[in-house]
Design a protein around this motif. Sequence first.
Motif, PDB file in Angstrom:
ATOM      1  N   VAL A 185       0.842  -1.192   0.000  1.00 37.24           N
ATOM      2  CA  VAL A 185       0.000   0.000   0.000  1.00 37.24           C
ATOM      3  C   VAL A 185       0.878   1.243   0.000  1.00 37.24           C
ATOM      4  O   VAL A 185       1.979   1.256   0.579  1.00 37.24           O
ATOM      5  CB  VAL A 185      -0.946   0.013   1.221  1.00 37.24           C
ATOM      6  CG1 VAL A 185      -1.898  -1.160   1.170  1.00 37.24           C
ATOM      7  CG2 VAL A 185      -0.159  -0.006   2.526  1.00 37.24           C
TER       8      VAL A 185
ATOM      9  N   VAL B  46      -4.640  -6.896   0.480  1.00 36.37           N
ATOM     10  CA  VAL B  46      -3.727  -6.154  -0.384  1.00 36.37           C
ATOM     11  C   VAL B  46      -3.076  -7.109  -1.384  1.00 36.37           C
ATOM     12  O   VAL B  46      -2.716  -8.242  -1.041  1.00 36.37           O
ATOM     13  CB  VAL B  46      -2.665  -5.423   0.453  1.00 36.37           C
ATOM     14  CG1 VAL B  46      -1.682  -4.681  -0.440  1.00 36.37           C
ATOM     15  CG2 VAL B  46      -3.330  -4.475   1.430  1.00 36.37           C
TER      16      VAL B  46
ATOM     17  N   SER C  73      -2.133   1.369  -5.557  1.00 38.03           N
ATOM     18  CA  SER C  73      -2.224   0.206  -4.676  1.00 38.03           C
ATOM     19  C   SER C  73      -3.397  -0.646  -5.125  1.00 38.03           C
ATOM     20  O   SER C  73      -4.418  -0.130  -5.591  1.00 38.03           O
ATOM     21  CB  SER C  73      -2.415   0.638  -3.215  1.00 38.03           C
ATOM     22  OG  SER C  73      -1.354   1.471  -2.799  1.00 38.03           O
TER      23      SER C  73
ATOM     24  N   ARG D 248      -6.125  -3.986  -4.297  1.00 34.33           N
ATOM     25  CA  ARG D 248      -6.783  -4.775  -3.262  1.00 34.33           C
ATOM     26  C   ARG D 248      -7.774  -5.730  -3.910  1.00 34.33           C
ATOM     27  O   ARG D 248      -8.318  -5.448  -4.983  1.00 34.33           O
ATOM     28  CB  ARG D 248      -7.526  -3.881  -2.254  1.00 34.33           C
ATOM     29  CG  ARG D 248      -6.643  -2.952  -1.449  1.00 34.33           C
ATOM     30  CD  ARG D 248      -7.468  -2.119  -0.500  1.00 34.33           C
ATOM     31  NE  ARG D 248      -6.656  -1.166   0.256  1.00 34.33           N
ATOM     32  CZ  ARG D 248      -6.057  -1.437   1.397  1.00 34.33           C
ATOM     33  NH1 ARG D 248      -6.186  -2.641   1.934  1.00 34.33           N
ATOM     34  NH2 ARG D 248      -5.339  -0.530   2.017  1.00 34.33           N
TER      35      ARG D 248
END
Length: 698
Positions: free
Chosen positions: A252, A305, A333, A335
């Motif tokens: 992240v 993540v 990032s 997810r």
Amino acid sequence: MKRVATGLDRFERSLKATSYALLAAGLAALIVSTALSLPGGVFCLAVLVLSWRLELGWPQRHPHLVFALLMGVFVLDWLLLSGLVEASLHLLLGICVVKLFGSKLDKDYGLLYAVSFLFLLISSVYTLSVGFLAALLAYVFLGILAFILFESRRAFRDNPEAPFELRGYLRVSMLMTVLVAVVAAPIFVAIPRTNWGLFRVSDPSDGNLSGFSDRVVLGDIGRIISNRELFMRVSLDRAPDQLPDDLKWRGVALDQYDGAAWTNTERGYQPLPIESHRSGIRLARESNARGVIRQRIVMEPGSDVVFALGKILRIVPMQRGLGGLVLRDRNESLRFYRTPSGPIQYTVDSELEPRGRRLARVSDEEVPALLRQRFLQLPPLDERIARLARQVSGADPDPLSKALRLENHLRQSYGYSLDNTAADSPDPLVDFLFQTREGHCEFFATAMAVMLRTQGIASRVVNGFRLGEYNEWSGYWVVRQSDAHSWVEAYLPGAGWVDFDPTPASAGAPGSWLGRRAGQMLDAIDLFWTEVVTFDRIKQLTFFIRTRQRVRDGLRELKEGLARLHPAAWAAALVPPSGWKWLAPLSAGLLAALGVLCHLLRRRLARWWSRWRAAGSDEPAPSYYLEFLELLRKKGLVRGPAETPFEFARRARTAFGSSVPVEMTELYYGHRFGSLPPPPERLRALRLESKRMRRAGA
């Protein structure tokens, strides 16, 4: 006078010991699955040992009162204190205590067996680790042994003096355990899979792992680093010696700093389109094919993540449906939208580009205003931080030079430590830079990112993991929570976001070679057991498809091999089409020459052939000699076991008054041991004499 133990006494002790061991195996499964804490498990095992000789007998006096008390405690525990599974476990433990200190009747043993099985079932709800596998195997072995002994109790009670040996029961139980494993393996592969999940418990690790959420307080990563638990396993398509030393698993990115924590304010998650379940999600096109690396990742539950090396080109989630949906924020990032209850599995293709090559593309372009607005944010800071940044970075306006000087200064002037003393101060960053001057990676990354922003360089903090440890037993990388790491990404015009790692190398204890190898072996076993446990419908279907394809490929290769054995195929493979014009006359000439040679050497070849047949024959004697022996047998004359052929021939000559037996034996000796075929004329004459002998004695 000491009483001599009978076979029944030894049997009863063995039955009791096996029953207690079976219950202990169930308790061990509870301990390794953390369904029962270690102190609680040790206490239960101590109670089990104490009850071996201590019998109170009070439960038989007030059974209804004891039952009502246990059920009342169970209901209160379920409704007020814990969930259904935990309350059921506490009820079973109470039943065990009651039965262990009561008199041991046959029905009591049966109840203890049922309780031990429920212990094992509850353990499987909490975990299916290698420790659980060991407890399961021990339970199967002890369960079979207890069943066999329990079924034999009537025979020994009817015959108290009968001898009893536990060794034979142990062998049979071990053999049956192996057979159960062998028979269960194909059944496990073939049985249909479901997703019902009838039993589930709340897992405190569910949700985002601390340090990898949208808000991270300084000190969170330090708590993760002190944890040696497994986080993920990764298989790479490159050998360890072909990998750069500074590889990191990016997780992240956080863009806003408030003086005590970093926050991700760019949470405008967008779902990424899936091309297909096989090709997955494509994020970018590769620019350098030699730098692409494939990662097959199995991540433990606890985080949503997506971790990967370098620049992600493609993601292939193993889960179908919404479980395979990937979201991306504006900090790049990734997810998973929904994570399964078990391990998360996915494949990533990434492009690895050395930092030096990226830094070579840095230009004098202006940083976009939007980036300057988003990644230059700072809270009110102690003026000493900006002063230190100007002092270290110097007067050179080049942002790359400033970033490299700040990175080198933090690496060389500060020490690495896992102590979180700075995290407890009112201003953690000031305490780190000017007081303690040591800390873990999170403080180094925060210090560099903040000082970069004071110098007008857009930056952000990234949380992820170091590469981890390579497991030589199974060829994959083990990434533990202790490998958690923080670093900095700075935006440099022309190069984009570039990694900077200001944290100095930590002096971790390497451990002994034997300890590392043993740990790697246990981890390889744990991975194998994880693959067994997570053998779901998709893996089952894939297994059958691959098996069918391998069978088809094997049959095709067999058919092609048989076709190559055909004479026509051999000829076509050995002789080109242009060679057939001269091959036929050449073959005819060679055959003619071979025929002439055989005609010239026919006598010698015949002699060789006779000798070869005589030497290689398994026949005990030539046919003419066997016929003669049969004639003598019909006349009542049989060779004794210790009598040689010549001794027998002389005895036959005396009995019949004829020299035919001796002459026939001489022919047999020359033929059998001298490779001299008998002359046809002489053999014919001896056969005529034999016929006269048969008629004369008829």
